[in-house]
Design a protein around this motif. Sequence first.
Motif, short mmCIF file in Angstrom:
data_model
loop_
_atom_site.label_atom_id
_atom_site.label_comp_id
_atom_site.label_asym_id
_atom_site.label_seq_id
_atom_site.Cartn_x
_atom_site.Cartn_y
_atom_site.Cartn_z
N VAL A 10 -1.24 -8.12 20.38
CA VAL A 10 -0.98 -7.91 21.81
C VAL A 10 -0.62 -9.23 22.47
O VAL A 10 0.30 -9.30 23.29
N SER A 11 -1.31 -10.29 22.12
CA SER A 11 -1.01 -11.61 22.69
C SER A 11 0.38 -12.09 22.27
O SER A 11 1.13 -12.63 23.10
N ALA A 12 0.72 -11.89 21.02
CA ALA A 12 2.04 -12.31 20.55
C ALA A 12 3.14 -11.53 21.27
O ALA A 12 4.17 -12.11 21.67
N ALA A 13 2.95 -10.23 21.43
CA ALA A 13 3.94 -9.42 22.14
C ALA A 13 4.06 -9.87 23.59
O ALA A 13 5.17 -9.96 24.14
N GLY A 14 2.95 -10.17 24.22
CA GLY A 14 2.98 -10.64 25.61
C GLY A 14 3.70 -11.96 25.76
O GLY A 14 4.47 -12.16 26.71
N LEU A 15 3.47 -12.86 24.82
CA LEU A 15 4.17 -14.14 24.88
C LEU A 15 5.66 -13.97 24.65
O LEU A 15 6.48 -14.69 25.23
N GLY A 16 6.04 -13.02 23.80
CA GLY A 16 7.47 -12.74 23.60
C GLY A 16 8.10 -12.20 24.87
O GLY A 16 9.22 -12.60 25.24
N ILE A 17 7.42 -11.30 25.54
CA ILE A 17 7.94 -10.75 26.80
C ILE A 17 8.03 -11.87 27.85
O ILE A 17 8.99 -11.92 28.63
N THR A 21 11.38 -13.10 29.83
CA THR A 21 11.39 -13.16 31.29
C THR A 21 11.77 -14.56 31.76
O THR A 21 12.51 -14.71 32.75
N ALA A 22 11.31 -15.58 31.08
CA ALA A 22 11.68 -16.95 31.45
C ALA A 22 13.15 -17.20 31.18
O ALA A 22 13.81 -17.93 31.93
N TYR A 23 13.70 -16.62 30.13
CA TYR A 23 15.13 -16.76 29.83
C TYR A 23 15.98 -16.18 30.97
O TYR A 23 17.07 -16.67 31.24
N ARG A 24 15.46 -15.14 31.63
CA ARG A 24 16.17 -14.52 32.76
C ARG A 24 15.93 -15.27 34.07
O ARG A 24 16.29 -14.79 35.13
N ARG A 25 15.33 -16.44 33.98
CA ARG A 25 15.08 -17.32 35.11
C ARG A 25 14.11 -16.72 36.14
O ARG A 25 14.25 -16.95 37.33
N ARG A 26 13.15 -15.99 35.64
CA ARG A 26 12.07 -15.48 36.50
C ARG A 26 10.79 -16.17 36.06
O ARG A 26 9.92 -15.58 35.44
N PHE A 27 10.71 -17.45 36.38
CA PHE A 27 9.66 -18.31 35.84
C PHE A 27 8.27 -17.94 36.36
O PHE A 27 7.29 -18.04 35.61
#
Length: 152
Positions: A10-17, A21-27
Amino acid sequence: MLAETICSAVSAAGLGIAAITAYRRRFLAATRIAAYSLVPVGLVMTGVVDWLSGIVFEPSVWIGFALLASAWLLFMTTRAVERRGGGTRKERRAARAASRDAAVAPAASAPPAVSGAAGSSPQTRGGSEKKRQPAPGDDFSDIEAILKKHGI
């Protein structure tokens, strides 16, 4: 062991999401998602997951929860009975006596009926008498008028 694996996934999946999200510039949102995704790993590392899994699979713990729930139910039942007026006999007698005294008191303090000549009114007798006090039943006449006005 299974709980730790699930929490890590679950933690790994959350970090991937969070990375997407950061790639889409929603820091700001990415930072919030990363914070939430680190919670399961933190729980595993502190031993909370082992403690919780020990509680969940222990029958005596569930019996304890059942006893606590039944005690709470008994407390709530007794409170409901008390609120409905199911107190002790002394309390009920005192309440009846108080209501009886309250019902007798207004009747005793009511002004005596005025007896006079038929058809005489304060205006025909000279108007020197004070206005008569309203009867106890007339206290709510203005409220009744307002309610009738609104159709209630």
